[in-house]
Write an enzyme that holds these catalytic residues in place. Sequence first.
Site, mmCIF file in Angstrom:
data_model
loop_
_atom_site.group_PDB
_atom_site.id
_atom_site.type_symbol
_atom_site.label_atom_id
_atom_site.label_comp_id
_atom_site.label_asym_id
_atom_site.label_seq_id
_atom_site.Cartn_x
_atom_site.Cartn_y
_atom_site.Cartn_z
ATOM 1 N N GLN A 114 0.817 -1.226 0.000
ATOM 2 C CA GLN A 114 0.000 0.000 0.000
ATOM 3 C C GLN A 114 0.843 1.266 0.000
ATOM 4 O OE1 GLN A 114 -3.135 -0.378 3.031
ATOM 5 N NE2 GLN A 114 -4.441 -1.268 1.458
ATOM 6 N N LYS A 163 4.083 5.987 9.035
ATOM 7 C CA LYS A 163 3.494 5.282 10.166
ATOM 8 C C LYS A 163 4.365 5.415 11.412
ATOM 9 C CE LYS A 163 1.185 0.988 11.355
ATOM 10 N NZ LYS A 163 0.766 -0.341 10.901
ATOM 11 N N MET A 478 -26.761 15.876 -19.463
ATOM 12 C CA MET A 478 -25.968 16.924 -20.097
ATOM 13 C C MET A 478 -25.130 16.363 -21.243
ATOM 14 S SD MET A 478 -25.555 20.118 -20.195
ATOM 15 C CE MET A 478 -25.777 21.141 -18.740
#
Lengths: 581, 170
Positions: A114, A163, A478
């Site tokens: 990650q 971290k 749209m």
Amino acid sequence: MKLTGAQIIWEILLQQGTEVVFGYPGGAILPTYDALVDYQDRIRHVLVRHEENAALAADAYFRATGKVGVCMATSGPGALNLVTGLANAMMDSSAVVAITGQVASHLVGTDAFQETDVTGVTLPITKHNYLVMSVEELPQALTEAFYIARSGRPGPVLVDICKDAQQKMTDYTPISEVKLRGYRAIKPFPQNIPLLLQRAKELIDQARRPIILAGQGIKHANAHEEFRQFVEKSGIPVATTLLGIGVLSEEHPLNLRMMGMHGEAYVNQAIANADLLIALGMRFDDRVTGNLKTYAKNARVIHVDVDPAEINKNVPADVGIIANLRDVLQQLTPMIEKRTYPHWLEQIAEWRKDTLSHDIMQMPLPEDMLIAPQVMRLIWEATGGNCTICTDVGQHQMWETQYFHHTRKNQLITSGGLGTMGFALPAAIGTKFGRPDEEVWAIAGDGGFQMSIPELATVVQEGLNIKIAIINNNFLGMVRQWQELMHNRRYSAVEMWTPDFVKLAEAYGICGLRANNVKSAREAIATARAHNGPVLIEFVVEKEMNVFPMIQPGKSLNEMTRRPIQPAALGGGFDFLDAQK
Amino acid sequence: MLIDRIEAQKNPTKHTLVAIVENKPGVLNRVASLMRRRNFNIESLAVGTTEDPTVSRMTIVIDASKTNAALVERNLYKLINVIDVQDLSEVPSVVRELALIKVRTEDAKHRGEIKQIADMFQSRVVDVSLNSLIIEVTGEENKVDSMLKVLAEYGILEVVRTGRIAMARG
């Protein structure tokens, strides 16, 4: 005082007056969420269902309160999901602080689990960002982030915190004053402001057909009152940008209302014929100007903005002033003469009459059908305008600006520059936390709403009393309109199947209603307002209807595509599609 | 004389900006990203340390025929790490670029000729081998350009140029 990095984060949030954080936990931000347990009596954490909505809710929270919105996510996918929301805040100048977890500092650069270079990814879509590798850097970085986000031209600031920097302890003393070497809220450019104001006054004195272009900068400078005084003394009519809606009551006689691509025809006609533009806190977006070569070509330009890079960016200014708008208006208003422009206003009134003749709401409509403009009018009438509206992006967004008259300050919260579909529901969540006593409506199309359905769970979990209006035409309206008008009606990927929204609402424990004509729409709105809790109303509307007028991309203000005065074939085949010049 | 004339030539389409920036990680990236994002055309970008170890100095050359230099300056100011921006095109300034040029030499006669050319440009030969020379030249870009043109006759093997650095006079 020895604290962990995680505790310092919450201490700084408290010091900055943060009341609510929109976020989503994960591995790299775990220490901060652990510390949250000891702070949750003082700061409310709102668990969203997708990080993008955390950023959008924080953005809307800022727009609703003027206080910095805060969102939080973990590293990698969590932080990446914030990206659209941060870009939205950047384009619309919203003060947002995003706190993201990062892998431990010794793992940075190793493609750890990650891990993403989040400061790299968000560099062009934030006002500034920080990568905090050690706990010692944290207090400085996070405190600066709040200062940078809210000062000058507001914007999002991301702080990416490793971290281990969250876990380690350090001596913490709150930072009371931020000292940045280069950054100033307003850069002192070599400008002779008194001289520029004198020149501005002279241009105003000479003008015969002046118009004020009012943008969101007035709101950010908190200069509503100064602006109203300037308008009333100068006697000059006002056109607003989409985000400038709400800087002056739309019922004010000098407020012509919104300009640009879907502004009413008379507003753009006035700008095209003006001999002086007074642009205040706006940035001449292409949706506002159309073709720059022909834009207001007989007009002199006074441009005031806090951001030096906006002056002369799109439209050259005869007088460009880089300053806080409130200061400028406080000085300029006493300098100018009290005037009126009877001929000019008469001319505009003439154009306005013509505009009304093209207004769909002036045309006879079959009783068994519902069109989106009617829904906007009905919500406006039912609430008396006393509510905050969060719109999504697309046709309904433009109809809202045309048919809901905003009389109160900052009543409309919408995604302007970025045009982020899926904005309405998370924005309504952020707004409701910022304005808990306010009636809040999220208005979205069926396309945009399907991008944010998961947040219905957040609405329920947080017990938010939000009214949701879905304008369902089973089209990406749209895009379909553009395909109809510019691609010879070759519809490509615009038809949309939608779920049973009423059952969907019920699955979430939300009251669900459906309306498909004016009578049932009026009743549904009344029922929703009487119900003390969230309500979702599906308005089934005419499928192929276009927003008019429209300045097609690259066209000039006077080349608007207008609605035909008499819609063809009323009754059997109701057809709004014949676009004529 | 030749060199003086070249020195005196000013290319009006080139604009020199000097940005004093905080010496922090990622600042070069921020400046480069700004140029790309705003679609600004830059000719060269040179970065180096200064008398103050906490700040770096960037010299940015802009092709003013394609890019509005005032907008570049104003956008640079928006970067949090930018301390100061000077537009040196509007003040008398000293402008220099350094280049290393590796030239093919076939024999001693060539070597002699090239050495002579180097002397005329007030530049130095900094490396000699059997088949090539490396010449170090400093000056404004036009001077380097002229020298490259002359040396091309002999065969240029490799060139590296630093990009412009500049400082206001006085």
